[in-house]
Design a protein around this motif. Structure first.
Motif, short mmCIF file in Angstrom:
data_model
loop_
_atom_site.label_atom_id
_atom_site.label_comp_id
_atom_site.label_asym_id
_atom_site.label_seq_id
_atom_site.Cartn_x
_atom_site.Cartn_y
_atom_site.Cartn_z
N GLU A 124 7.21 18.02 31.93
CA GLU A 124 6.65 18.81 31.01
C GLU A 124 4.98 19.46 31.42
O GLU A 124 4.77 20.54 31.19
CB GLU A 124 6.60 18.19 29.63
CG GLU A 124 5.91 19.26 28.52
CD GLU A 124 5.91 18.64 26.81
OE1 GLU A 124 5.26 19.27 26.02
OE2 GLU A 124 6.54 17.82 26.69
N ARG A 125 4.26 18.53 31.81
CA ARG A 125 3.10 18.74 32.46
C ARG A 125 3.31 19.86 33.42
O ARG A 125 2.41 20.60 33.59
CB ARG A 125 2.27 17.38 32.98
CG ARG A 125 1.91 16.63 31.76
CD ARG A 125 1.05 15.56 32.38
NE ARG A 125 -0.15 16.11 33.17
CZ ARG A 125 -0.73 15.10 34.11
NH1 ARG A 125 -0.21 13.93 34.46
NH2 ARG A 125 -1.62 15.55 34.72
N ASP A 156 5.52 21.86 34.16
CA ASP A 156 5.94 23.17 33.94
C ASP A 156 6.45 23.61 35.00
O ASP A 156 6.15 25.27 35.36
CB ASP A 156 4.99 24.11 33.30
CG ASP A 156 5.47 25.39 32.49
OD1 ASP A 156 4.87 26.18 32.31
OD2 ASP A 156 6.66 25.17 32.06
N VAL A 215 0.14 19.05 38.17
CA VAL A 215 0.38 17.79 37.91
C VAL A 215 -0.70 16.68 38.65
O VAL A 215 -1.12 15.76 37.60
CB VAL A 215 1.85 17.54 38.34
CG1 VAL A 215 2.08 15.73 37.81
CG2 VAL A 215 2.94 18.18 37.58
N TRP A 248 7.75 13.58 30.42
CA TRP A 248 6.38 13.87 30.13
C TRP A 248 5.85 14.42 31.19
O TRP A 248 5.23 15.49 31.14
CB TRP A 248 5.86 12.60 29.56
CG TRP A 248 4.16 12.83 29.25
CD1 TRP A 248 3.62 13.68 28.35
CD2 TRP A 248 3.17 12.53 30.12
NE1 TRP A 248 2.41 13.60 28.07
CE2 TRP A 248 2.00 12.94 29.19
CE3 TRP A 248 3.03 11.67 31.28
CZ2 TRP A 248 0.64 12.72 29.91
CZ3 TRP A 248 1.80 11.58 31.82
CH2 TRP A 248 0.48 12.00 31.06
N LEU A 249 5.96 14.09 32.47
CA LEU A 249 5.28 14.41 33.60
C LEU A 249 5.91 15.99 33.91
O LEU A 249 5.41 17.08 34.27
CB LEU A 249 5.71 13.62 34.80
CG LEU A 249 4.74 12.19 34.92
CD1 LEU A 249 5.42 11.28 36.18
CD2 LEU A 249 3.36 12.65 35.12
#
Length: 409
Positions: free
Chosen positions: A395-396, A398, A285, A392-393
């Protein structure tokens, strides 16, 4: 071979051995060193067959250098001795590092001296050494033993003191990051034992568990614990450019993370943020340079700090969207995120999303139907933007999140 000595000169300088004695002894040194080592290994269990390679190498170096320097002192009493002194201080430090007492080393010294004296008694008749020279040689040899013992003790005590200081420093570091923060008095007491003046501010640095450290490259005023499950260190004051270069040199393979510079009483916060950011670095991230600074990523850390709260906010401010089929929901959320971020026209948003402007207009009508007044209310719109950024973060990243809401690796 017969060696002659000027007895008149010897009587005039009873404090100095004739230099010719050195020449008689030099040929004896290689075999004498071997004999000393064998005798020591026979009589001192720690140097026996079970001794480790480092211990035996220290013994060999100590014996060979002691013999050579003793002879050099006879040949030239003014010869440099700094290297010699450091060798025997290092032997004493080695004993302390191994957790032993000085008794073993002192025993080796005594046995070595006995073997050397036996060799002197053996060769004395061959070279017809006068009794006065023999007496001088005996005095010199036993004085030399005392000198070696004193140097080793000096190194031993130095290492013990340094070891105790490092122990106090590790205790101090653990105390400083404790929650709740310790009292000033408790910090001052251990800091005095650690010989470490507490600064007004400090920067905590999280270190990867598998990072290899060149300890000699670390500044002396750092507090360090690289044996912890989550290694870390404390840098007094701010992390300057020079300090950052020092960390890069000391930890060339590790991607470390520096927490914000905080008052010493808030050291636990700096370390907590640094460790959270390290997990984000490891998950991709955040940037993966040698040193990542939390100060550059505070919003990201805040948004990813509590998963449960993010989901609570999403359920409240994105109600209606979260129940849609996944593919449709993801398209709408991405369109909404870009609209809130850019506040651009349909054409601008379409260009970023790589879709037709008419598709953007259609999606925005869907969002208005589902979210209604929430898109026009400033407080709700801000909350939606925050939630979308956090999602969104995540998801990045993961990366799974722990039950407490903190990112885990």
């Amino acid at each position: 071979m017969t060696q002659t000595f000027d007895l008149g000169e010897i009587e005039r300088r009873p404090d100095r051995l004739p230099r010719g004695v050195a020449e008689l002894m030099r040929p004896e040194l290689p075999s004498l060193a071997v004999e000393m080592i064998e005798e020591i290994r026979r009589n001192v269990p720690e140097y026996g067959n079970q001794a480790n390679a480092a211990y035996l190498e220290a013994l060999r170096i100590g014996v060979e250098r002691a013999l050579l320097h003793f002879v050099e002192q006879i040949a030239d009493p003014g010869a440099p001795r700094e290297r010699h002194d450091e060798t025997y201080r290092r032997l004493g430090r080695f004993e302390a590092q191994e957790g032993r007492s000085l008794d073993t080393l002192q025993s080796a010294f005594r046995i070595g001296t006995q073997v050397a004296w036996r060799r002197v008694m053996k060769i004395a008749p061959r070279y017809r050494l006068p009794s006065i020279v023999m007496a001088q040689l005996a005095d010199a040899l036993f004085s030399y033993l005392d000198e070696l013992a004193a140097l080793a003790q000096e190194g031993f005590l130095e290492e013990r003191r340094e070891g105790e200081t490092q122990t106090h420093r590790r205790r101090l570091l653990a105390l400083l990051v404790r929650v709740p923060a310790p009292s000033r008095r408790a910090v001052a007491e251990i800091a005095a034992l650690a010989e470490w003046p507490p600064p007004e501010e400090a920067t905590l640095v999280a270190v990867p568990a598998d990072a290899r450290c060149r300890r000699a490259a670390l500044d002396d005023d750092l507090l360090v614990d690289l044996t912890a499950d989550e290694p870390y260190l404390l840098v007094p004051g701010e992390l300057t450019a020079d300090r950052e270069r020092m960390l890069t040199e000391a930890l060339p393979e590790g991607r470390v993370v520096a927490g914000p510079t905080v008052p010493v009483a808030q050291a636990a916060d700096s370390l907590r943020w640094a460790r959270q950011a390290l997990l984000l670095v490891e998950s991709g991230v955040l940037g993966d340079g040698p040193v990542t600074r939390c100060e550059d990523h505070l919003v990201t850390l805040w948004l990813l700090a509590d998963r449960a709260l993010t989901e609570r906010l999403a359920g409240r401010h994105l109600a209606g969207l979260m129940s849609l089929p996944e593919a449709q929901r993801d398209r709408l959320l991405e369109t909404l995120r870009v609209w809130l971020t850019t506040r651009g026209t349909a054409a601008t948003i379409a260009e970023e999303l790589h879709v037709h402007p008419q598709t953007v207009r259609y999606r925005m009508r869907q969002l208005e139907n589902v979210l209604g007044d929430r898109l026009t209310d400033p407080e709700s719109r801000f909350a939606i933007e925050v939630v979308l950024r956090a999602l969104w973060l995540r998801e990045r990243a993961d990366t799974p999140l722990g039950p407490s809401g903190n990112v885990i690796g």
